[in-house]
Design a protein around this motif. Sequence first.
Motif, mmCIF file in Angstrom:
data_model
loop_
_atom_site.group_PDB
_atom_site.id
_atom_site.type_symbol
_atom_site.label_atom_id
_atom_site.label_comp_id
_atom_site.label_asym_id
_atom_site.label_seq_id
_atom_site.Cartn_x
_atom_site.Cartn_y
_atom_site.Cartn_z
ATOM 1 N N SER A 86 4.560 20.428 -28.128
ATOM 2 C CA SER A 86 4.306 21.673 -28.107
ATOM 3 C C SER A 86 4.620 22.638 -29.284
ATOM 4 O O SER A 86 5.754 22.173 -29.850
ATOM 5 N N TYR A 87 4.132 23.628 -29.680
ATOM 6 C CA TYR A 87 4.127 24.494 -30.704
ATOM 7 C C TYR A 87 5.719 25.040 -30.626
ATOM 8 O O TYR A 87 6.152 25.184 -31.679
ATOM 9 N N VAL A 88 6.268 25.174 -29.407
ATOM 10 C CA VAL A 88 7.756 25.646 -29.249
ATOM 11 C C VAL A 88 8.761 24.660 -29.855
ATOM 12 O O VAL A 88 9.669 25.175 -30.446
ATOM 13 N N ASP A 99 7.919 22.619 -32.597
ATOM 14 C CA ASP A 99 7.623 22.544 -33.840
ATOM 15 C C ASP A 99 7.963 21.119 -34.729
ATOM 16 O O ASP A 99 8.877 21.126 -35.730
ATOM 17 N N ASN A 121 -4.330 30.505 -26.990
ATOM 18 C CA ASN A 121 -3.793 29.443 -27.933
ATOM 19 C C ASN A 121 -4.193 27.974 -27.841
ATOM 20 O O ASN A 121 -5.043 27.921 -27.186
ATOM 21 N N TYR A 168 5.416 27.183 -36.372
ATOM 22 C CA TYR A 168 4.798 25.937 -36.122
ATOM 23 C C TYR A 168 3.385 26.209 -36.660
ATOM 24 O O TYR A 168 2.890 25.223 -37.561
ATOM 25 N N ASN A 169 2.623 27.174 -36.617
ATOM 26 C CA ASN A 169 1.050 27.467 -37.327
ATOM 27 C C ASN A 169 1.301 27.389 -38.879
ATOM 28 O O ASN A 169 0.498 26.571 -39.368
ATOM 29 N N ASP A 206 4.901 31.367 -32.054
ATOM 30 C CA ASP A 206 4.377 29.968 -32.605
ATOM 31 C C ASP A 206 3.960 30.286 -34.165
ATOM 32 O O ASP A 206 3.408 29.412 -34.803
#
Length: 597
Positions: free
Chosen positions: A255-257, A259, A234, A466-467, A463
């Motif tokens: 962080s993607y956590v 968002d 990632n 977020y993506n 993720d």
Amino acid sequence: MEAGEAPRVTAPFGIVAPGKPAGYTGGILALPTPQRADPLLSTKLEVLLQAHFHMNCMSASNMLKPSPWTLSMDIAADISRMWRCAAGVALVVAAVVMQEAEAARILMLTPVGVYSHNNFYKAIAESLAERNHSVTLVTSQRPSSVRPNLREVFMAEADLSHHLPNLFTSDRFSILSTVFYTMMENCYKVLASKEIKRIQSEKYDAVIYGTANGECLLPVVYKLKAPLIAVMPNVLMGTYADMAINPQFSSLTASYVLDLPYPLTFTGRLISATHDYFLSHFNIHFVIPRIEKDCRAKGLCPDDVPSLVEMRQNTSLMILNSVRNLENPILPYTPTVVHAGGIHCRPSQPLPPDLEEWAAGSGAAGFIYFSLGSVVKPSDMPKQQRLVLLKVFSSLEQRVLWKWDEETMEGLPPNVRLSKWLPQQDVLGHPRLRLFLTHGGLLSLQEATYHGVPVLGFPVYVDQKYNMHHAQREGWGRTLNWKDLTFDLLRHTILDIISDTRALTEVKRRSGVMRDQPMSPGDWTTYWVEYVIRHRGATHLRCPAVHMPWYQLYNVDVWLVVVVVTVTVLLLISYLAYKTVTCLITRCCKSTKPKHE
């Protein structure tokens, strides 16, 4: 053999040289067959020598049936050709042996993780093997490589797919906790396996290990005494910045956590900085020590092995699954961070005949591809959402190709085709594809970008949300929540994306940016792995910033002194000004008073 036909003489490595009498080799220098101690070296020699024999050691006269008149005329030419051929063979053998001498033995410890992670790891292994390195890949994916220099060690006990809960109905915390603890237990099983014990007795020039809960495998690296290279499936997270030897700027991206959208507001920067700081310290001071404690308690980490935190911070390189020139925002990196995003992407190939006929039959309207990846089980989808999808698909003029894990589906419309497995990149590269319906996995979005296909995402876990929010903000995708799915919303969104030329233009632009790189991701990654091996860990690349206290790295102490000194000086100046003005006023008042006799 027909009457009068010369016997066929087999030259070295299976080259058949017809046209000479028995016992005559046609001027080809006979070489002893090389020993098969290294099958890769023998294979290379055979391929190159065969090509050399065809081009330089065989002529038209070799292909004709001999006669008494032509045989004597060929002798002088054959003698000259023999020496030219021998010289060429010597050069070929020398080149291959020299190239083989530069090849390295590389171990990839990547058994812990989900199936999609293995696709990324396997692409790295294939790239290294393509450059003639001897690669041992420890994986939870069944072996599929045909390369003689890529050995795949299958660890069935590390497969995570059988332990995942229903990803549609489970909450985020239960999914993450299940994945975390299962991956830890799988790591211990791998470390205790006889395959790993056998590997520890071998010699390697470098070890690449997966960061996804793979810390318990670090004692293997210590035992092998080889440079450590980390690979992360990632983008770089703050909790791994110390491993990457790269400062992390929580003010630029979160962080993607979390968002959080870019650019971060003050509140967003506060949340991002707090999250990265506490999660990093929680990981270093609680999670990894707990893994080490369990590892030693199970007898898997010998007493002479240093702490896992210490070994973890001895990383020479960090390989990321990220495309650097597509990152938003662009982030600063040290040379110890290597971007390998898109390493698994490739040009599309023709579809199987039956699937190609089905795709071509979609006409000008084209078709839609729907896949939820390799981890999400489609049949776990709630019935209500599945019925909405079927109703919308049946109302479209486009055909729909749906990756589904069962043979049939109740109420399937005639324009929908199911398949348990599909060549995704070949589908994405098909000229009649109009839209990709996806779960929003990182690898799937990289493939969609590479092939220039707009996306509509239905995030499921980790993720993916977020993506998809990232793709929506960048203008080449849209995202919908499963709980909000209705017939009108879904149909309108699909038709809107298909008719939106801006989304198609943007994803085509991004595809061009992704492909426009000085080297392919495979060559780039291979170069830096070789660099670490050549320079025995390349410690000169390590940035000292990660070992500095945060207040020194960000000059907090410096700015604090500047602020204190500035405030002190301003206060002193203010005080002096006040005293001066007061004194002047006092003196002025005294000078204006009348004199009394």
